[in-house]
Design a protein around this motif. Structure first.
Motif, PDB file in Angstrom:
ATOM      1  N   LEU A 181       1.294  -1.198   0.107  1.00 13.48           N
ATOM      2  CA  LEU A 181      -0.270   0.428  -0.284  1.00 13.48           C
ATOM      3  C   LEU A 181       1.152   1.373  -0.057  1.00 13.48           C
ATOM      4  N   TYR A 182       0.747   1.737  -0.877  1.00 15.30           N
ATOM      5  CA  TYR A 182       1.342   3.313  -1.374  1.00 15.30           C
ATOM      6  C   TYR A 182       0.663   4.549  -0.964  1.00 15.30           C
ATOM      7  N   GLU A 183       0.530   5.800   0.271  1.00 10.58           N
ATOM      8  CA  GLU A 183      -0.061   6.633   0.553  1.00 10.58           C
ATOM      9  C   GLU A 183      -0.061   7.820  -0.588  1.00 10.58           C
ATOM     10  N   ASN A 184       0.446   7.853  -1.288  1.00 12.42           N
ATOM     11  CA  ASN A 184       1.171   8.901  -2.512  1.00 12.42           C
ATOM     12  C   ASN A 184       1.376   8.561  -3.292  1.00 12.42           C
ATOM     13  N   VAL A 185       1.668   8.073  -4.703  1.00 11.63           N
ATOM     14  CA  VAL A 185       1.699   7.523  -5.826  1.00 11.63           C
ATOM     15  C   VAL A 185       0.817   8.378  -6.768  1.00 11.63           C
ATOM     16  N   SER A 186       1.912   9.330  -7.779  1.00 12.82           N
ATOM     17  CA  SER A 186       0.872   9.854  -8.907  1.00 12.82           C
ATOM     18  C   SER A 186       0.845   8.774 -10.209  1.00 12.82           C
ATOM     19  N   THR A 309      -7.248   5.799  -7.406  1.00  8.62           N
ATOM     20  CA  THR A 309      -6.439   6.730  -7.651  1.00  8.62           C
ATOM     21  C   THR A 309      -6.747   6.484  -9.111  1.00  8.62           C
ATOM     22  N   VAL A 310      -6.146   5.396  -9.558  1.00 10.73           N
ATOM     23  CA  VAL A 310      -6.293   5.313 -10.825  1.00 10.73           C
ATOM     24  C   VAL A 310      -7.102   5.775 -11.221  1.00 10.73           C
ATOM     25  N   ASN A 311      -8.892   4.860 -11.087  1.00 14.21           N
ATOM     26  CA  ASN A 311     -10.476   5.469 -11.208  1.00 14.21           C
ATOM     27  C   ASN A 311     -10.507   6.735 -11.683  1.00 14.21           C
ATOM     28  N   THR A 312      -9.324   7.904 -11.069  1.00 18.52           N
ATOM     29  CA  THR A 312      -9.817   9.124 -10.749  1.00 18.52           C
ATOM     30  C   THR A 312      -8.442   9.962 -11.817  1.00 18.52           C
ATOM     31  N   LYS A 324      -2.946  18.787 -23.640  1.00 19.57           N
ATOM     32  CA  LYS A 324      -2.214  19.847 -22.587  1.00 19.57           C
ATOM     33  C   LYS A 324      -2.044  18.324 -21.111  1.00 19.57           C
ATOM     34  N   ILE A 325      -1.368  18.943 -21.001  1.00 21.27           N
ATOM     35  CA  ILE A 325      -1.207  18.488 -18.994  1.00 21.27           C
ATOM     36  C   ILE A 325      -2.417  18.049 -18.363  1.00 21.27           C
ATOM     37  N   ASN A 326      -4.023  17.445 -18.112  1.00 17.28           N
ATOM     38  CA  ASN A 326      -4.459  17.518 -17.525  1.00 17.28           C
ATOM     39  C   ASN A 326      -4.474  16.974 -15.798  1.00 17.28           C
ATOM     40  N   VAL A 327      -4.478  17.732 -15.123  1.00 16.94           N
ATOM     41  CA  VAL A 327      -4.112  17.096 -13.533  1.00 16.94           C
ATOM     42  C   VAL A 327      -5.610  17.156 -12.673  1.00 16.94           C
ATOM     43  N   SER A 328      -5.385  16.273 -11.896  1.00 16.09           N
ATOM     44  CA  SER A 328      -6.555  16.358 -10.940  1.00 16.09           C
ATOM     45  C   SER A 328      -6.010  17.430 -10.172  1.00 16.09           C
ATOM     46  N   GLY A 329      -7.239  18.252  -8.412  1.00 17.04           N
ATOM     47  CA  GLY A 329      -7.042  19.266  -7.867  1.00 17.04           C
ATOM     48  C   GLY A 329      -5.591  18.118  -6.907  1.00 17.04           C
ATOM     49  N   THR A 330      -6.341  17.193  -6.573  1.00 18.23           N
ATOM     50  CA  THR A 330      -4.529  16.717  -6.022  1.00 18.23           C
ATOM     51  C   THR A 330      -3.541  16.864  -6.402  1.00 18.23           C
ATOM     52  N   THR A 331      -3.098  16.636  -7.765  1.00 14.95           N
ATOM     53  CA  THR A 331      -1.834  17.209  -8.278  1.00 14.95           C
ATOM     54  C   THR A 331      -1.609  18.063  -8.288  1.00 14.95           C
ATOM     55  N   TYR A 332      -2.202  19.299  -8.593  1.00 20.05           N
ATOM     56  CA  TYR A 332      -2.308  20.427  -8.386  1.00 20.05           C
ATOM     57  C   TYR A 332      -1.825  21.348  -7.083  1.00 20.05           C
ATOM     58  N   ASP A 333      -2.173  20.862  -6.313  1.00 22.65           N
ATOM     59  CA  ASP A 333      -1.924  21.028  -4.665  1.00 22.65           C
ATOM     60  C   ASP A 333      -0.175  20.872  -5.018  1.00 22.65           C
ATOM     61  N   MET A 334       0.379  19.770  -5.052  1.00 22.48           N
ATOM     62  CA  MET A 334       1.609  18.977  -5.051  1.00 22.48           C
ATOM     63  C   MET A 334       2.255  20.335  -5.923  1.00 22.48           C
ATOM     64  N   GLU A 354     -16.901  14.865  -7.862  1.00 27.47           N
ATOM     65  CA  GLU A 354     -16.699  16.279  -8.623  1.00 27.47           C
ATOM     66  C   GLU A 354     -14.745  16.770  -7.985  1.00 27.47           C
ATOM     67  N   VAL A 355     -14.676  16.882  -9.408  1.00 28.26           N
ATOM     68  CA  VAL A 355     -12.595  16.462  -8.921  1.00 28.26           C
ATOM     69  C   VAL A 355     -12.498  17.516  -9.566  1.00 28.26           C
ATOM     70  N   SER A 356     -11.452  18.915  -9.143  1.00 28.79           N
ATOM     71  CA  SER A 356     -11.470  19.830  -9.740  1.00 28.79           C
ATOM     72  C   SER A 356     -10.023  19.474 -11.108  1.00 28.79           C
ATOM     73  N   LEU A 357     -10.140  20.074 -12.027  1.00 32.90           N
ATOM     74  CA  LEU A 357      -9.370  19.986 -13.412  1.00 32.90           C
ATOM     75  C   LEU A 357      -8.183  20.931 -13.954  1.00 32.90           C
ATOM     76  N   HIS A 358      -7.556  20.834 -13.795  1.00 35.39           N
ATOM     77  CA  HIS A 358      -6.694  21.750 -14.853  1.00 35.39           C
ATOM     78  C   HIS A 358      -5.336  22.099 -14.960  1.00 35.39           C
ATOM     79  N   HIS A 359      -5.055  22.839 -16.014  1.00 28.92           N
ATOM     80  CA  HIS A 359      -4.429  22.743 -17.132  1.00 28.92           C
ATOM     81  C   HIS A 359      -2.915  23.118 -16.767  1.00 28.92           C
TER      82      HIS A 359
END
Length: 366
Positions: A181-186, A309-312, A324-334, A354-359
């Motif tokens: 189990l990994y706590e945080n992976v991209s 995480t995989v599904n998202t 584009k490089i489409n990232v989630s809000g979680t990745t954006y924060d990192m 609902e999940v935030s999407l960023h470019h």
């Protein structure tokens, strides 16, 4: 009853398994590991080494019991996977030297051997020693050993092409791996917009050539940023940062790799457009979070990941804008302290709502 035959190498430094019959539940992978074992003729530890030193049979008629202290780690592993209840190791002696060992064992019932039986088996072992070293069989065994060694190297190389190095090493040593189990992976997903339509106008050879050209470059880029390629499915490519070796930079590494991948695809697009040929645009999505990683399969291994995480990450790709490089809000924060990003709204993700999407903007702040 099961058996195995060990024969010394040309320099008589080690004994190697050259033939065996083991219980049906022992996998081919585990049998290969047994074949790879080397028993030192002198100075080793374990039941085989004890038989070598004494030049006499080692006979355990029922249950290992107190004899367990004589077993090496390899002995214990073989005993466990073969469920050995009783055994006899018979040295094969030629001109006063041990040149091999004949193993006999039972798993469900005990070996019931008399002194006379053991004496006859010892005579048989001496005869086998003479046959092996006095005929072409020994040469054939040497050739087979060399072939087996070459096959072992090929199998190891193939295993490293399929699995991460640390995971492959664990599989070789233990015969299995534990899920982690990994706590945080991209996790990054890509696929090609309009792939099906363009594939219909290409020949099979052209389709595979173009797809391979793209994925080969993806492999080089992801390796450079220490991302782990997981798999390709059709025109989809999947990789992850932060596994199997965890790190704190996996989100930034993933975005840097994504920027290079999109730059490569833009170059391909320009080349194809200049030639009047159809071109692919790439959808690419990244999401960061916890997941489980591990090896599945027995004959065809695969290192894979599971979790929301995989599904998202897949949703980021499928809902994202091509090119584009489409990232989630979680990745954006990192990554927001390193890259400029543009908020693009929210998308529905399985089990997440609902999940935030960023470019990601093409240039970085530093």
């Amino acid at each position: 009853m099961y058996y195995s035959l060990l024969v010394s190498d040309g320099e008589k430094k080690y004994l190697r398994f050259v033939d065996m019959e083991v219980p049906d539940n022992v996998t081919e992978f585990k049998k290969k590991r047994i074949y790879e074992m080397k028993i030192p003729v002198k100075g080793g530890q374990g039941a085989h080494e004890l038989a070598l030193r004494r030049k006499k049979p080692i006979y355990i008629p029922d249950r290992i019991g107190s004899f367990e202290r004589w077993l090496s780690e390899d002995d214990k592993w073989v005993q466990e996977i073969c469920n050995i209840r009783s055994f006899i190791f018979i040295p094969m002696i030629l001109n006063g030297e041990v040149v091999g060992i004949l193993d006999l064992s039972n798993s469900e019932t005990k070996l019931d051997l008399s002194v006379e039986d053991i004496s006859k088996l010892s005579i048989l072992a001496e005869q086998l020693a003479g046959i092996i070293y006095g005929s072409t069989l020994f040469k054939e065994l040497e050739v087979s050993k060399n072939i087996a060694e070459e096959e072992r190297r090929k199998n190891e190389k193939l295993l490293l092409n399929i699995l991460p190095h640390d995971i492959a090493q664990e599989l070789k040593e233990k015969g299995a791996t534990e899920p982690v189990l990994y706590e945080n992976v991209s996790v990054m997903f890509t696929d090609f917009k309009g792939f099906t339509q363009i594939a219909e106008v290409l020949s099979p050879q052209e389709l595979i050539r173009d797809l391979d050209a793209c994925f080969v470059q993806f492999d080089k880029i992801t390796e450079r940023y220490k991302l782990e390629k997981l798999k390709t499915i059709g025109d989809s490519y999947m990789c992850a940062g932060g596994i199997p070796k965890q790190n704190q930079t996996h989100a930034i590494d993933s975005v840097l790799a994504a920027l290079e991948i999109q730059a490569f695809m833009n170059l391909m697009k320009q080349i194809k457009a200049d030639q009047g040929l159809p071109f692919w645009e790439l959808r690419l999505g990244i999401h960061s979070g916890p997941l489980v990683a591990g090896v599945i399969g027995e004959k065809k291994f695969a290192y894979d990941v599971w979790g929301d995480t995989v599904n998202t990450a897949s949703r980021m790709e499928s809902s994202g804008t091509p090119g584009k490089i489409n990232v989630s809000g979680t990745t954006y924060d990192m990554i927001k302290e390193v890259f400029d990003c543009e908020y693009r709204g929210k998308v529905n993700a399985k089990n997440k709502g609902e999940v935030s999407l960023h470019h990601v903007i093409i240039y970085s702040k530093h």
